[in-house]
Design an enzyme around this catalytic site. Sequence first.
Site, PDB file in Angstrom:
ATOM      1  N   ALA A  62      -3.934 -19.537  26.778  1.00 45.08           N
ATOM      2  CA  ALA A  62      -4.086 -19.189  28.400  1.00 45.08           C
ATOM      3  C   ALA A  62      -3.252 -17.950  28.612  1.00 45.08           C
ATOM      4  O   ALA A  62      -2.853 -18.010  29.795  1.00 45.08           O
ATOM      5  CB  ALA A  62      -3.843 -20.425  29.016  1.00 45.08           C
ATOM      6  N   ASN A  82      -0.684  -1.733  25.191  1.00 47.18           N
ATOM      7  CA  ASN A  82      -0.305  -0.930  23.907  1.00 47.18           C
ATOM      8  C   ASN A  82      -0.034   0.450  24.150  1.00 47.18           C
ATOM      9  O   ASN A  82       0.916   1.197  24.042  1.00 47.18           O
ATOM     10  CB  ASN A  82      -1.367  -0.973  22.799  1.00 47.18           C
ATOM     11  CG  ASN A  82      -1.460  -2.393  22.220  1.00 47.18           C
ATOM     12  OD1 ASN A  82      -0.500  -2.696  21.554  1.00 47.18           O
ATOM     13  ND2 ASN A  82      -2.719  -3.187  22.655  1.00 47.18           N
ATOM     14  N   THR A 125      -8.625   1.729  25.306  1.00 46.59           N
ATOM     15  CA  THR A 125      -7.321   1.438  25.138  1.00 46.59           C
ATOM     16  C   THR A 125      -6.407   2.705  25.198  1.00 46.59           C
ATOM     17  O   THR A 125      -5.422   2.747  25.569  1.00 46.59           O
ATOM     18  CB  THR A 125      -7.128   0.765  24.204  1.00 46.59           C
ATOM     19  OG1 THR A 125      -8.122  -0.330  23.808  1.00 46.59           O
ATOM     20  CG2 THR A 125      -5.861  -0.303  24.049  1.00 46.59           C
ATOM     21  N   ALA A 173      -3.572 -13.473  29.257  1.00 44.38           N
ATOM     22  CA  ALA A 173      -4.672 -13.044  30.490  1.00 44.38           C
ATOM     23  C   ALA A 173      -6.138 -13.094  29.664  1.00 44.38           C
ATOM     24  O   ALA A 173      -7.131 -13.426  30.345  1.00 44.38           O
ATOM     25  CB  ALA A 173      -4.199 -11.643  30.544  1.00 44.38           C
ATOM     26  N   ALA A 224      -8.606  -7.928  30.530  1.00 44.93           N
ATOM     27  CA  ALA A 224      -8.718  -8.989  31.003  1.00 44.93           C
ATOM     28  C   ALA A 224      -9.063  -9.055  32.562  1.00 44.93           C
ATOM     29  O   ALA A 224      -9.780  -9.636  33.133  1.00 44.93           O
ATOM     30  CB  ALA A 224      -7.420  -9.836  30.441  1.00 44.93           C
ATOM     31  N   LYS A 273      -7.148  -0.011  16.710  1.00 41.09           N
ATOM     32  CA  LYS A 273      -7.141   0.740  17.942  1.00 41.09           C
ATOM     33  C   LYS A 273      -5.710   0.424  18.637  1.00 41.09           C
ATOM     34  O   LYS A 273      -5.319   1.145  19.453  1.00 41.09           O
ATOM     35  CB  LYS A 273      -8.330   0.271  18.703  1.00 41.09           C
ATOM     36  CG  LYS A 273      -8.459  -1.126  19.320  1.00 41.09           C
ATOM     37  CD  LYS A 273      -7.914  -0.966  20.670  1.00 41.09           C
ATOM     38  CE  LYS A 273      -7.939  -2.650  21.099  1.00 41.09           C
ATOM     39  NZ  LYS A 273      -7.131  -2.872  22.317  1.00 41.09           N
TER      40      LYS A 273
HETATM   41  N1  LIG Z   1      -5.329  -8.759  27.811  1.00 46.41           N
HETATM   42  C1  LIG Z   1      -6.738  -7.960  27.484  1.00 46.41           C
HETATM   43  O1  LIG Z   1      -7.040  -7.144  28.215  1.00 46.41           O
HETATM   44  C2  LIG Z   1      -7.049  -8.238  26.114  1.00 46.41           C
HETATM   45  C3  LIG Z   1      -6.340  -8.999  25.405  1.00 46.41           C
HETATM   46  N2  LIG Z   1      -6.938  -9.115  23.837  1.00 46.41           N
HETATM   47  C4  LIG Z   1      -6.212  -9.807  22.661  1.00 46.41           C
HETATM   48  O2  LIG Z   1      -6.307 -11.146  23.183  1.00 46.41           O
HETATM   49  C5  LIG Z   1      -4.954 -11.794  22.395  1.00 46.41           C
HETATM   50  C6  LIG Z   1      -4.302 -12.480  23.535  1.00 46.41           C
HETATM   51  O3  LIG Z   1      -3.723 -11.632  24.391  1.00 46.41           O
HETATM   52  P1  LIG Z   1      -3.505 -12.033  25.935  1.00 46.41           P
HETATM   53  O4  LIG Z   1      -4.245 -13.208  26.364  1.00 46.41           O
HETATM   54  O5  LIG Z   1      -3.888 -10.826  26.531  1.00 46.41           O
HETATM   55  O6  LIG Z   1      -2.012 -12.582  25.944  1.00 46.41           O
HETATM   56  P2  LIG Z   1      -1.165 -12.225  27.121  1.00 46.41           P
HETATM   57  O7  LIG Z   1      -0.279 -11.209  26.866  1.00 46.41           O
HETATM   58  O8  LIG Z   1      -1.430 -12.406  28.666  1.00 46.41           O
HETATM   59  O9  LIG Z   1       0.104 -13.648  26.981  1.00 46.41           O
HETATM   60  C7  LIG Z   1       0.689 -13.926  25.791  1.00 46.41           C
HETATM   61  C8  LIG Z   1       0.076 -15.065  25.115  1.00 46.41           C
HETATM   62  O10 LIG Z   1       0.956 -15.108  23.914  1.00 46.41           O
HETATM   63  C9  LIG Z   1       1.277 -16.442  23.779  1.00 46.41           C
HETATM   64  N3  LIG Z   1       2.271 -16.857  23.146  1.00 46.41           N
HETATM   65  C10 LIG Z   1       3.291 -16.369  23.267  1.00 46.41           C
HETATM   66  N4  LIG Z   1       4.323 -16.944  22.273  1.00 46.41           N
HETATM   67  C11 LIG Z   1       3.694 -17.500  21.762  1.00 46.41           C
HETATM   68  C12 LIG Z   1       3.707 -18.690  20.399  1.00 46.41           C
HETATM   69  N5  LIG Z   1       5.107 -18.454  19.972  1.00 46.41           N
HETATM   70  N6  LIG Z   1       2.820 -19.357  19.935  1.00 46.41           N
HETATM   71  C13 LIG Z   1       1.774 -19.235  20.311  1.00 46.41           C
HETATM   72  N7  LIG Z   1       1.177 -18.401  21.490  1.00 46.41           N
HETATM   73  C14 LIG Z   1       2.314 -17.645  21.936  1.00 46.41           C
HETATM   74  C15 LIG Z   1       1.128 -17.025  25.367  1.00 46.41           C
HETATM   75  O11 LIG Z   1       1.063 -18.478  25.417  1.00 46.41           O
HETATM   76  C16 LIG Z   1      -0.108 -16.305  25.941  1.00 46.41           C
HETATM   77  O12 LIG Z   1      -1.163 -16.828  25.674  1.00 46.41           O
HETATM   78  C17 LIG Z   1      -4.368 -10.550  21.842  1.00 46.41           C
HETATM   79  O13 LIG Z   1      -4.656 -10.301  20.340  1.00 46.41           O
HETATM   80  C18 LIG Z   1      -4.916  -9.410  22.675  1.00 46.41           C
HETATM   81  O14 LIG Z   1      -4.867  -8.285  21.857  1.00 46.41           O
HETATM   82  C19 LIG Z   1      -8.351  -8.680  23.866  1.00 46.41           C
HETATM   83  C20 LIG Z   1      -9.108  -8.201  24.504  1.00 46.41           C
HETATM   84  C21 LIG Z   1      -8.370  -8.138  25.957  1.00 46.41           C
HETATM   85  O1  LIG Z   2      -7.818  -5.107  24.091  1.00 47.47           O
HETATM   86  C1  LIG Z   2      -7.701  -4.739  25.033  1.00 47.47           C
HETATM   87  C2  LIG Z   2      -8.672  -3.898  25.805  1.00 47.47           C
HETATM   88  O2  LIG Z   2      -9.949  -3.935  25.010  1.00 47.47           O
HETATM   89  C3  LIG Z   2      -6.560  -4.700  25.872  1.00 47.47           C
HETATM   90  O3  LIG Z   2      -5.558  -3.643  25.414  1.00 47.47           O
HETATM   91  P1  LIG Z   2      -4.043  -3.925  25.351  1.00 47.47           P
HETATM   92  O4  LIG Z   2      -3.800  -5.280  24.781  1.00 47.47           O
HETATM   93  O5  LIG Z   2      -3.546  -2.893  24.851  1.00 47.47           O
HETATM   94  O6  LIG Z   2      -3.875  -4.099  27.037  1.00 47.47           O
END
Ligand SMILES: NC(=O)C1=CN([C@@H]2O[C@H](COP(=O)(O)OP(=O)(O)OC[C@H]3O[C@@H](n4cnc5c(N)ncnc54)[C@H](O)[C@@H]3O)[C@@H](O)[C@H]2O)C=CC1
Ligand SMILES: O=C(CO)COP(=O)(O)O
Length: 332
Positions: free
Chosen positions: A12, A256, A248, A14, A140, A191
């Site tokens: 959970a 990033n 990005t 972003a 997100a 990326k």
């Molecule tokens: N935020 C965005 O706009 C986007 C993110 N993503 C990808 O989604 C994935 C998750 O990113 P976000 O949701 O943005 O994360 P976030 O940066 O919002 O939150 C951190 C996440 O890491 C988890 N976490 C921290 N320590 C942990 C541990 N020891 N074990 C398991 N989980 C742990 C937290 O519970 C939380 O869910 C990443 O691979 C990111 O590249 C992909 C597209 C868009």
């Molecule tokens: O993957 C993402 C956009 O597609 C989010 O990028 P960041 O993790 O760098 O914020």
Amino acid sequence: MNRFKHAGVIGAGAWGTALAQVCARAGLAVTLQAREPEVVESIAARRENTLFLPGVALEPEIAAVADMAGLSSCDLILAVAPAQHLRSALKALAPHLRAGTPVVLCAKGVEQGTLKLMTEVAAETLPDAPLAVLSGPSFAGEVARNLPTAVTLACEDEALGRAIAEAIATPTFRPYIAGDMIGAEAGGAVKNVLAIACGIVEGKGLGRSAHAALITRGFAELTRLAMALGARAETVAGLCGLGDLVLTCSSPQSRNMSVGLALGGGMTLTEALAGKLSVAEGVASAPAVRDLATRLGVEMPICQAVAAILAGEAQVDAAIAGLLSRPLKSEA
Ligand SMILES: NC(=O)C1=CN([C@@H]2O[C@H](COP(=O)(O)OP(=O)(O)OC[C@H]3O[C@@H](n4cnc5c(N)ncnc54)[C@H](O)[C@@H]3O)[C@@H](O)[C@H]2O)C=CC1
Ligand SMILES: O=C(CO)COP(=O)(O)O
């Protein structure tokens, strides 16, 4: 008719929270598994993920749980734990996963140490689960606020890919279907490393020309690695590769790119990451991408420079000078 009724989202942060919004708007019941008790509490009490996606009112169909057991009745899983934690998250899910339930991998990274892509990690931890990859240009906060977004939904089983895309599509969230999972996940992983490089270019004030050159030469690196891994060129030229690279590398909304901006502005990595709860996947994936490129004999000078800067093996200025003084070569 929707083949799926109940989506389970692991992680959970972003992005997991934004994808839970999408699934709820698409008409699915949604259970969002959060690692942090305060996230479960804030969603239950305030309909808001105050830690990772503050200010967004969550759809009433989203229920938050702490335990993976809460996902046992789901017929579709979206795995959104960060790349370096995906293995442990899927291991925890395994005893609760209903047979035949598809798992959509949404993290963007390469596992350190093993140098494995997310589909490889999932194939080892959930050997019987049908897999798909969701990746593309999607911040997100924008997706959660219902702004128009298009992504790649890659699945080897075309009918399953289509069924998942139909289940999660909304008038503003548009998954394009692809068969090439490796291309989809390689684009998203590389990326993030290139976005750090673009942030450095911005932070150093090197200008728009350098920025455009970096995106273009970075895309050449991304494509070379993806092809060596078995991807198709048209996949990386799509939303999950070029599209996500452009997004990005173009906005400080990217975590990033922000890390790169801080490094280019003179901060150390420790200072750039201080106090951040959110994940900048490129930091963890850079050494893995570099090692994977070495293993496969793929030239990736920009990613190598980023990995060296992050590891403290090179100073920013020296790394830039090193890239600019490489022997002249053919563009192709
Ligand atoms: N935020 C965005 O706009 C986007 C993110 N993503 C990808 O989604 C994935 C998750 O990113 P976000 O949701 O943005 O994360 P976030 O940066 O919002 O939150 C951190 C996440 O890491 C988890 N976490 C921290 N320590 C942990 C541990 N020891 N074990 C398991 N989980 C742990 C937290 O519970 C939380 O869910 C990443 O691979 C990111 O590249 C992909 C597209 C868009
Ligand atoms: O993957 C993402 C956009 O597609 C989010 O990028 P960041 O993790 O760098 O914020």
